[in-house]
Design a protein around this motif. Structure first.
Motif, PDB file in Angstrom:
ATOM      1  N   ALA A   1      -0.900  16.846   9.687  1.00 39.26           N
ATOM      2  CA  ALA A   1      -0.476  15.640  10.403  1.00 39.26           C
ATOM      3  C   ALA A   1      -1.631  14.699  10.757  1.00 39.26           C
ATOM      4  N   PRO A   2      -2.780  15.215  11.261  1.00 41.41           N
ATOM      5  CA  PRO A   2      -3.861  14.290  11.632  1.00 41.41           C
ATOM      6  C   PRO A   2      -4.443  13.488  10.465  1.00 41.41           C
ATOM      7  N   PHE A   3      -4.188  13.919   9.219  1.00 38.19           N
ATOM      8  CA  PHE A   3      -4.745  13.192   8.082  1.00 38.19           C
ATOM      9  C   PHE A   3      -4.157  11.782   7.954  1.00 38.19           C
ATOM     10  N   GLN A   4      -3.005  11.531   8.613  1.00 38.26           N
ATOM     11  CA  GLN A   4      -2.428  10.199   8.536  1.00 38.26           C
ATOM     12  C   GLN A   4      -3.341   9.151   9.169  1.00 38.26           C
ATOM     13  N   TYR A   5      -4.225   9.593  10.082  1.00 38.57           N
ATOM     14  CA  TYR A   5      -5.090   8.646  10.773  1.00 38.57           C
ATOM     15  C   TYR A   5      -6.306   8.239   9.940  1.00 38.57           C
ATOM     16  N   LEU A   6      -6.413   8.791   8.742  1.00 38.07           N
ATOM     17  CA  LEU A   6      -7.465   8.345   7.828  1.00 38.07           C
ATOM     18  C   LEU A   6      -7.324   6.865   7.494  1.00 38.07           C
ATOM     19  N   ARG A   7      -6.106   6.344   7.636  1.00 41.51           N
ATOM     20  CA  ARG A   7      -5.910   4.943   7.258  1.00 41.51           C
ATOM     21  C   ARG A   7      -6.725   3.995   8.120  1.00 41.51           C
ATOM     22  N   LEU A   8      -7.050   4.400   9.351  1.00 47.87           N
ATOM     23  CA  LEU A   8      -7.871   3.532  10.194  1.00 47.87           C
ATOM     24  C   LEU A   8      -9.257   3.340   9.579  1.00 47.87           C
ATOM     25  N   ILE A   9      -9.819   4.427   9.035  1.00 48.64           N
ATOM     26  CA  ILE A   9     -11.149   4.337   8.416  1.00 48.64           C
ATOM     27  C   ILE A   9     -11.110   3.406   7.214  1.00 48.64           C
ATOM     28  N   VAL A  10     -10.083   3.562   6.372  1.00 51.60           N
ATOM     29  CA  VAL A  10      -9.968   2.725   5.179  1.00 51.60           C
ATOM     30  C   VAL A  10      -9.729   1.272   5.565  1.00 51.60           C
ATOM     31  N   VAL A  11      -8.838   1.045   6.535  1.00 53.72           N
ATOM     32  CA  VAL A  11      -8.533  -0.316   6.971  1.00 53.72           C
ATOM     33  C   VAL A  11      -9.763  -0.986   7.570  1.00 53.72           C
ATOM     34  N   ALA A  12     -10.494  -0.259   8.406  1.00 53.88           N
ATOM     35  CA  ALA A  12     -11.704  -0.815   9.005  1.00 53.88           C
ATOM     36  C   ALA A  12     -12.719  -1.183   7.920  1.00 53.88           C
ATOM     37  N   GLY A  13     -12.806  -0.368   6.883  1.00 55.62           N
ATOM     38  CA  GLY A  13     -13.704  -0.669   5.774  1.00 55.62           C
ATOM     39  C   GLY A  13     -13.286  -1.936   5.037  1.00 55.62           C
ATOM     40  N   PHE A  14     -11.970  -2.072   4.783  1.00 54.77           N
ATOM     41  CA  PHE A  14     -11.462  -3.289   4.160  1.00 54.77           C
ATOM     42  C   PHE A  14     -11.801  -4.515   5.024  1.00 54.77           C
ATOM     43  N   GLY A  15     -11.553  -4.390   6.330  1.00 56.97           N
ATOM     44  CA  GLY A  15     -11.789  -5.514   7.230  1.00 56.97           C
ATOM     45  C   GLY A  15     -13.241  -5.952   7.229  1.00 56.97           C
ATOM     46  N   TRP A  16     -14.149  -4.980   7.204  1.00 59.50           N
ATOM     47  CA  TRP A  16     -15.576  -5.294   7.214  1.00 59.50           C
ATOM     48  C   TRP A  16     -16.031  -5.873   5.877  1.00 59.50           C
ATOM     49  N   ALA A  17     -15.615  -5.238   4.773  1.00 59.61           N
ATOM     50  CA  ALA A  17     -16.114  -5.621   3.452  1.00 59.61           C
ATOM     51  C   ALA A  17     -15.514  -6.921   2.940  1.00 59.61           C
ATOM     52  N   ILE A  18     -14.230  -7.160   3.238  1.00 55.55           N
ATOM     53  CA  ILE A  18     -13.545  -8.315   2.645  1.00 55.55           C
ATOM     54  C   ILE A  18     -13.446  -9.491   3.607  1.00 55.55           C
ATOM     55  N   PHE A  19     -13.171  -9.200   4.891  1.00 54.86           N
ATOM     56  CA  PHE A  19     -12.921 -10.284   5.843  1.00 54.86           C
ATOM     57  C   PHE A  19     -14.011 -10.420   6.909  1.00 54.86           C
ATOM     58  N   ASN A  20     -15.058  -9.596   6.797  1.00 59.36           N
ATOM     59  CA  ASN A  20     -16.159  -9.646   7.758  1.00 59.36           C
ATOM     60  C   ASN A  20     -15.671  -9.460   9.194  1.00 59.36           C
ATOM     61  N   GLU A  21     -14.715  -8.549   9.378  1.00 55.06           N
ATOM     62  CA  GLU A  21     -14.165  -8.261  10.702  1.00 55.06           C
ATOM     63  C   GLU A  21     -14.878  -7.040  11.278  1.00 55.06           C
ATOM     64  N   VAL A  22     -15.556  -7.243  12.399  1.00 60.21           N
ATOM     65  CA  VAL A  22     -16.265  -6.147  13.055  1.00 60.21           C
ATOM     66  C   VAL A  22     -15.891  -6.160  14.534  1.00 60.21           C
ATOM     67  N   PRO A  23     -14.941  -5.297  14.975  1.00 66.07           N
ATOM     68  CA  PRO A  23     -14.574  -5.241  16.381  1.00 66.07           C
ATOM     69  C   PRO A  23     -15.776  -4.894  17.253  1.00 66.07           C
TER      70      PRO A  23
END
Length: 274
Positions: free
Chosen positions: A226-248
């Motif tokens: 079940a906890p593996f579903q939260y891997l999407r946050l890591i991938v999404v954060a990577g997309f945000g940083w690499a493509i949209f320059n989003e850094v919270p």
């Protein structure tokens, strides 16, 4: 479960791209709904309308309406919010589900699930601290998506006892497509070839998330996977940083960590209970 998380992240990226290209949310949701219906089309062709046979049609309509609202709010939240923030706020659905599981389904909520719920809401408070630059509208949309997600979770728990997964998916596709069509027609704008390709891609792969998660629970121990579903946050954060320059900022990441910890605690406690 990891594959489902990656597809979830890809869907978030596609939503952001569609929003930036000016594709209305109503049109995005319609194509997502149509994809759900196409996934069960071969079964409908093979068995006819028997796939829709159920003793709980009203609950299926409620489940479909919950999906439609959830997708609408979720897709809309990616306009004012960065990818990571919109994604992590969607995890609060497990907190709202915990709060409603007792009065709606009569389930016992143990101390671990309460601990995770409280932690999750503390994390939201940290993210929304005074002086924050996080969009209030975006947060409201994301939280609304998490609340309506409870309708999906709670109704699915009941329907899973009486109907097959294919029947549930068929009803979801029917209700969401019929419900989103009028809004898509009213919001329609001219679409370019790239717009259509993105929309059709989302329609093709997004419904696979449900199939993958169901298969994951069938082949592995729930508490372990079940906890593996939260891997999407890591991938999404990577997309945000690499493509949209989003850094919270640091405070936002602290809130993210607290929400994620609470969600994992509840998820594992729920999986072990089952």
């Amino acid at each position: 479960m990891a594959a489902a998380a990656i597809i979830f992240a890809a869907e978030a990226l596609a939503i952001r791209l569609m929003t930036e290209r000016g594709i209305p949310v109503e049109v995005q949701v319609f194509f997502r709904s149509l994809g759900q219906l196409f996934w069960v089309a071969p079964l409908v062709a093979a068995t006819g309308l028997a796939v829709f046979r159920t003793v709980r049609p009203g609950l299926h309509v409620l489940r479909g309406a919950s999906s439609l609202l959830t997708w609408g709010f979720y897709y809309a939240s990616f306009g004012p919010l960065d990818l990571a923030t919109a994604t992590v706020l969607s995890f609060t659905n497990v907190m709202f589900t915990t709060l409603l599981a007792g009065p709606v389904l009569g389930e016992r909520v143990d101390r671990w699930r309460w601990t995770g719920t409280i932690a999750g809401f503390v994390g939201v408070a940290v993210m929304l601290r005074p002086g924050t630059t996080v969009s209030t509208l975006g947060v409201a949309l994301a939280i609304a998506s998490a609340v309506t997600w409870c309708g999906i979770t709670l109704s699915s728990r009941v329907l899973a006892q009486v109907d097959r997964n294919t029947t549930i998916m068929a009803w979801v596709g029917l209700v969401t497509t019929a419900g989103s069509l009028p809004f898509a027609v009213m919001a329609w704008v001219p679409l370019g070839l790239m717009d259509l390709l993105i929309l059709l891609s989302v329609a093709a792969f997004a419904p696979g998330i449900i199939w993958l998660i169901t298969s994951a629970y069938r082949h592995g121990e729930a508490s372990a996977i079940a906890p593996f579903q939260y891997l999407r946050l890591i991938v999404v954060a990577g997309f945000g940083w690499a493509i949209f320059n989003e850094v919270p900022d640091g405070w936002t990441w602290l809130g993210v960590a607290v929400i994620l910890a609470g969600a994992v605690v509840i998820t594992v406690a729920e999986a072990r209970r089952r």
